[in-house]
Scaffold this active site. Structure first.
Site, PDB file in Angstrom:
ATOM      1  N   LYS A  66      45.977  41.087  38.324  1.00  0.00           N
ATOM      2  CA  LYS A  66      44.802  40.793  39.155  1.00  0.00           C
ATOM      3  C   LYS A  66      45.080  40.923  40.655  1.00  0.00           C
ATOM      4  O   LYS A  66      44.182  41.231  41.426  1.00  0.00           O
ATOM      5  CB  LYS A  66      44.271  39.387  38.857  1.00  0.00           C
ATOM      6  CG  LYS A  66      43.577  39.285  37.507  1.00  0.00           C
ATOM      7  CD  LYS A  66      42.963  37.928  37.302  1.00  0.00           C
ATOM      8  CE  LYS A  66      42.320  37.845  35.932  1.00  0.00           C
ATOM      9  NZ  LYS A  66      41.572  36.605  35.722  1.00  0.00           N
ATOM     10  N   ASP A 102      35.344  36.021  38.253  1.00  0.00           N
ATOM     11  CA  ASP A 102      35.853  34.810  37.576  1.00  0.00           C
ATOM     12  C   ASP A 102      35.204  33.543  38.157  1.00  0.00           C
ATOM     13  O   ASP A 102      34.674  32.711  37.422  1.00  0.00           O
ATOM     14  CB  ASP A 102      37.376  34.696  37.723  1.00  0.00           C
ATOM     15  CG  ASP A 102      38.111  35.653  36.802  1.00  0.00           C
ATOM     16  OD1 ASP A 102      37.571  35.989  35.736  1.00  0.00           O
ATOM     17  OD2 ASP A 102      39.241  36.056  37.145  1.00  0.00           O
TER      18      ASP A 102
END
Ligand code: ATR
Length: 279
Positions: A66, A102
């Site tokens: 990420k 997220d």
């Protein structure tokens, strides 16, 4: 020609994203396929070159890529830049643009549980990558205060320093958080403590909860962690990590296709995939 989407990570075989997105493509009659790609860190650069060459339409990014993906992209959404992590990439006319859904997925899931944020005193447990995204997105909604409890206080301090949306906040150790628990309306657990197979572990004791408090744990395996079980016993409302997972996927799907997908359908698909887990 069929459009290609996917998810990259290491490991990747347990990802539920392929089943969730392929079901949506079929349901909305979109000629596309979503493929899991097992990519090690040493192959990340080559993998992204390959994606560019084949013209992938979009992809998700999971652990451990990420942060490492960022220098390999062409543009970054400002929120993803502030968080310092990307979980969704869109190919816009050959440019790879990175987003982070997220934190926004978490907040959407929370609002779906009829939980407001702007009048709340919030405690975030953990200060890793997941906590950063969640902290920044909740902070944007303007809670009354938002403290962080983490084993390593420096990581929590870093989040407070980096967060572009300033709210009153303190860094606490576990004991301090447990002693002042009565103060918080909303507690968000972002660490891996309590996740399968170590399901008897708990990141902090919740015996002194405020009446009417709400406890959200981003873990979804098991569906009810020991923390959530204890929270229920102490009279709190609870939420597991399914909502965050489903909503982050829904936001990515909408970004790629322009369609706001059916959340309940996605939730059922994920629960079926998880099948047999006890609540
Ligand atoms: P993620 O990207 O999933 O958030 P991470 O960045 O590795 O993963 O963060 C993991 C979080 O869980 C951190 O808050 C970590 O605490 P530290 O910052 O002190 O490392 C927390 N965590 C993981 N294992 C832990 C343990 N055994 N005890 C306490 N905290 C733990």
């Amino acid at each position: 020609m069929k459009k290609l989407f996917g998810v990259i990570g290491d490991p990747i075989s347990h990802s539920m994203s392929p089943a969730m997105h392929n079901d949506l493509f079929e349901f909305y009659s979109i000629d596309a396929h979503y493929q899991p790609f097992h990519i090690s860190s040493e192959n990340l650069t080559d993998a992204i070159k390959g994606f560019r060459a084949i013209g992938i339409a979009g992809f998700n990014v999971t652990v451990p890529h990420k942060e490492a993906i960022i220098p390999l992209l062409d543009e970054l959404d400002p929120l993803a830049e502030a968080i310092g992590a990307v979980n969704t990439v869109k190919n816009q006319d050959g440019k790879l643009i990175g987003y982070n859904t997220d934190g926004s997925g978490f907040v959407k899931g929370l609002l779906n549980q009829k939980q407001s944020i702007n009048d709340k005193k919030v405690l975030i447990v953990g200060a890793g990558g997941a906590a950063r995204g969640i902290y920044f997105t909740i902070a944007k909604e303007g809670p009354e205060l938002m403290d962080i409890c983490n084993r390593t206080p420096q990581r929590a301090e870093q989040i407070l320093n980096d967060c572009p949306f300033k709210v009153p906040a303190r860094v606490l150790n576990r004991q301090e958080a447990e002693e002042s628990l009565e103060k918080y309306d909303l507690i968000v657990q972002t660490t891996s403590i309590g996740m399968h197979p170590e399901i008897s572990r708990i990141p902090l004791s919740v015996h002194k909860l405020k009446p009417g408090a709400f406890v959200s744990d981003i873990i979804y395996n098991p569906l009810q962690t020991r923390l959530l079980k204890d929270a229920v016993e102490n009279g709190a409302g609870i939420q597991n990590g399914i909502d965050m997972f489903v909503y982050q996927g829904a936001l990515a799907f909408e970004m790629w296709t322009g369609i706001e997908p059916d959340i309940e359908r996605m939730r059922q698909k994920v629960l079926n995939q998880l099948g047999g887990l006890s609540c």
